[in-house]
Design a protein around this motif. Structure first.
Motif, PDB file in Angstrom:
ATOM      1  N   ASP A 264      15.899  -0.450 -38.507  1.00 59.28           N
ATOM      2  CA  ASP A 264      14.946  -1.513 -38.172  1.00 59.28           C
ATOM      3  C   ASP A 264      13.855  -1.654 -39.223  1.00 59.28           C
ATOM      4  O   ASP A 264      13.251  -2.720 -39.352  1.00 59.28           O
ATOM      5  N   GLU A 265      13.592  -0.591 -39.974  1.00 59.73           N
ATOM      6  CA  GLU A 265      12.527  -0.626 -40.978  1.00 59.73           C
ATOM      7  C   GLU A 265      13.042  -0.993 -42.371  1.00 59.73           C
ATOM      8  O   GLU A 265      12.236  -1.206 -43.288  1.00 59.73           O
ATOM      9  N   VAL A 266      14.346  -1.079 -42.534  1.00 58.95           N
ATOM     10  CA  VAL A 266      14.930  -1.339 -43.850  1.00 58.95           C
ATOM     11  C   VAL A 266      14.410  -2.634 -44.483  1.00 58.95           C
ATOM     12  O   VAL A 266      14.050  -2.650 -45.669  1.00 58.95           O
ATOM     13  N   PRO A 267      14.330  -3.762 -43.748  1.00 63.19           N
ATOM     14  CA  PRO A 267      13.859  -4.995 -44.395  1.00 63.19           C
ATOM     15  C   PRO A 267      12.466  -4.878 -45.001  1.00 63.19           C
ATOM     16  O   PRO A 267      12.164  -5.538 -46.005  1.00 63.19           O
ATOM     17  N   GLU A 268      11.613  -4.046 -44.429  1.00 64.48           N
ATOM     18  CA  GLU A 268      10.256  -3.904 -44.968  1.00 64.48           C
ATOM     19  C   GLU A 268      10.275  -3.311 -46.368  1.00 64.48           C
ATOM     20  O   GLU A 268       9.414  -3.644 -47.193  1.00 64.48           O
ATOM     21  N   TRP A 269      11.241  -2.459 -46.650  1.00 64.91           N
ATOM     22  CA  TRP A 269      11.316  -1.863 -47.983  1.00 64.91           C
ATOM     23  C   TRP A 269      11.867  -2.856 -48.992  1.00 64.91           C
ATOM     24  O   TRP A 269      11.410  -2.905 -50.144  1.00 64.91           O
ATOM     25  N   TYR A 270      12.829  -3.674 -48.585  1.00 70.42           N
ATOM     26  CA  TYR A 270      13.286  -4.738 -49.474  1.00 70.42           C
ATOM     27  C   TYR A 270      12.137  -5.686 -49.813  1.00 70.42           C
ATOM     28  O   TYR A 270      12.042  -6.188 -50.935  1.00 70.42           O
ATOM     29  N   ALA A 271      11.278  -5.949 -48.826  1.00 68.77           N
ATOM     30  CA  ALA A 271      10.187  -6.899 -49.037  1.00 68.77           C
ATOM     31  C   ALA A 271       9.186  -6.416 -50.079  1.00 68.77           C
ATOM     32  O   ALA A 271       8.453  -7.223 -50.654  1.00 68.77           O
ATOM     33  N   LEU A 272       9.135  -5.116 -50.333  1.00 71.86           N
ATOM     34  CA  LEU A 272       8.211  -4.570 -51.323  1.00 71.86           C
ATOM     35  C   LEU A 272       8.747  -4.650 -52.747  1.00 71.86           C
ATOM     36  O   LEU A 272       7.998  -4.493 -53.702  1.00 71.86           O
TER      37      LEU A 272
END
Length: 380
Positions: A264-272
């Motif tokens: 669930d947290e994976v997209p936040e790392w792509y966003a960085l």
């Protein structure tokens, strides 16, 4: 309506928030197959999951996992009770042999998500591989590469193999670059290269770290962010993951290791990130991380390995490099992208368009149902 059973390996429950790529494909794909079929998922139990529950309208039977053998014994008993019209086995060729013995007249499909379980130590001889192929009425693979691999090993399988690509939910990855997140980490002035995945030798993270000296020379504010662990759902270390940290130590200001994060947290790392890198050295049957990065609007630098050339279009949505010369080519392509914001943005837009055209879970479901209609329309 025909009843179809999906038998997962039993390694992780469904849904599986802490890992299990096979289980995640089942979780996302199978609910989209209804109402064309009546689907039922068989898998292992998990904390806070009911033994009999529903996942987006699909019944899930979750069984105790005392051992692999005990798990399959329970699966067999439940299949006898439910009496499906077709049984699909997920990524375990030897399970097909067991089920063919138990259900000699059943319609059996094998869905291969990788070639791992076609190789030693999981399949120790060619005879077992050929027997597994013969026992399956249909074999679903996730890439042309994997189809060709199976056909090389068992030419007689050529006529029974269909390709169904996995997918993503693009809306989950359509997050703006989060300057707040960068600011919180002190990364506002950094150019960020993201690796997302397991820390195992075949993923090639050591090649990325070998590229660091030249990459730092060309892009002094680069930060390589490595997100992942050797094992799903765990921060446990191995000798290889410790080796990676030793390699990175001279460049500590340019490398950040982030242990396993929930899906669930994976997209936040792509966003960085500014760029995603997938430096696998062999046996990458598909590489869903490429699709996730493209969905997030990132250009991807990946090795020309396995099924990845079927996803990343060289010079269009990113760059493909040769594994044999990976460190030098990684430094070259990454520095080019990090220096050119317009190129990054254009490749990112093309990648997002490609995902929406070919790599959504709706496309996966449509592909599976084409296989189903062709199989069942053939007189089954």
């Amino acid at each position: 309506m025909h009843k179809v059973a999906f038998v997962t390996p039993g390694a992780y429950p469904v849904p599986s928030p802490n890992g299990g790529s096979v289980e995640r494909v089942v979780e996302k794909l199978v609910p989209l197959l209804q109402p064309a079929i009546e689907a039922r998922i068989f898998g292992r139990g998990g904390a806070r999951l009911r033994p009999l529950g529903r996942l987006n309208g699909v019944v899930c039977e979750r069984l105790p996992m005392a051992s692999r053998g005990a798990y399959m014994n329970r699966v067999v008993r439940r299949l006898r009770a439910w009496r499906p019209d077709l049984i699909e086995v997920e990524n375990r060729p030897k399970t097909i042999l067991r089920l063919r013995r138990e259900f000699p007249r059943a319609n059996l499909w094998l869905h291969l998500h990788s070639n791992t379980f076609l190789l030693r130590p999981y399949l120790n001889d060619k005879r077992t591989l050929l027997a597994s192929v013969r026992a399956a009425d249909r074999i679903i693979v996730n890439s042309r590469f994997l189809r060709e691999f199976v056909v090389r090993q068992a030419p007689e399988a050529a006529g029974k193999i269909g390709i169904v690509h996995p997918g993503v939910e693009p809306e989950r990855f359509l997050l703006p670059h989060r300057e707040v997140g960068r600011a919180q980490r002190g990364w506002c002035d950094r150019r960020i290269v993201l690796y997302m995945g397991r820390l195992i030798p075949l993923k090639g993270v050591h090649h990325l770290l070998k590229a660091l000296p030249e990459l730092v020379r060309r892009v002094p504010n680069v930060l390589v962010v490595i997100v992942g662990s050797p094992f799903y759902g765990s921060g446990r270390m191995t000798e290889y993951s410790r080796k990676l940290r030793r390699m990175a130590k001279p460049y500590a200001a340019h490398v950040h290791f982030q242990s396993y994060v929930p899906y669930d947290e994976v997209p936040e790392w792509y966003a960085l990130a500014d760029v995603a890198v997938v430096p696998s050295v062999r046996r990458e049957a598909f590489g869903l991380v490429n699709v996730e990065a493209m969905a997030a609007g990132l250009p991807v630098v990946a090795t020309r390995i396995g099924g990845m050339p079927e996803i990343v279009q060289d010079g269009n949505t990113g760059f493909l490099i040769d594994a044999a010369n990976a460190p030098a080519e990684l430094a070259d392509r990454l520095s080019l992208l990090l220096a050119n914001e317009a190129l990054r943005a254009e490749m990112g837009r093309r990648g997002q368009a490609r995902v929406c055209e070919q790599f959504m879970w709706q496309h996966s479901a449509a592909g599976w149902l084409r296989e189903w209609n062709g199989f069942w329309g053939g007189g089954r």
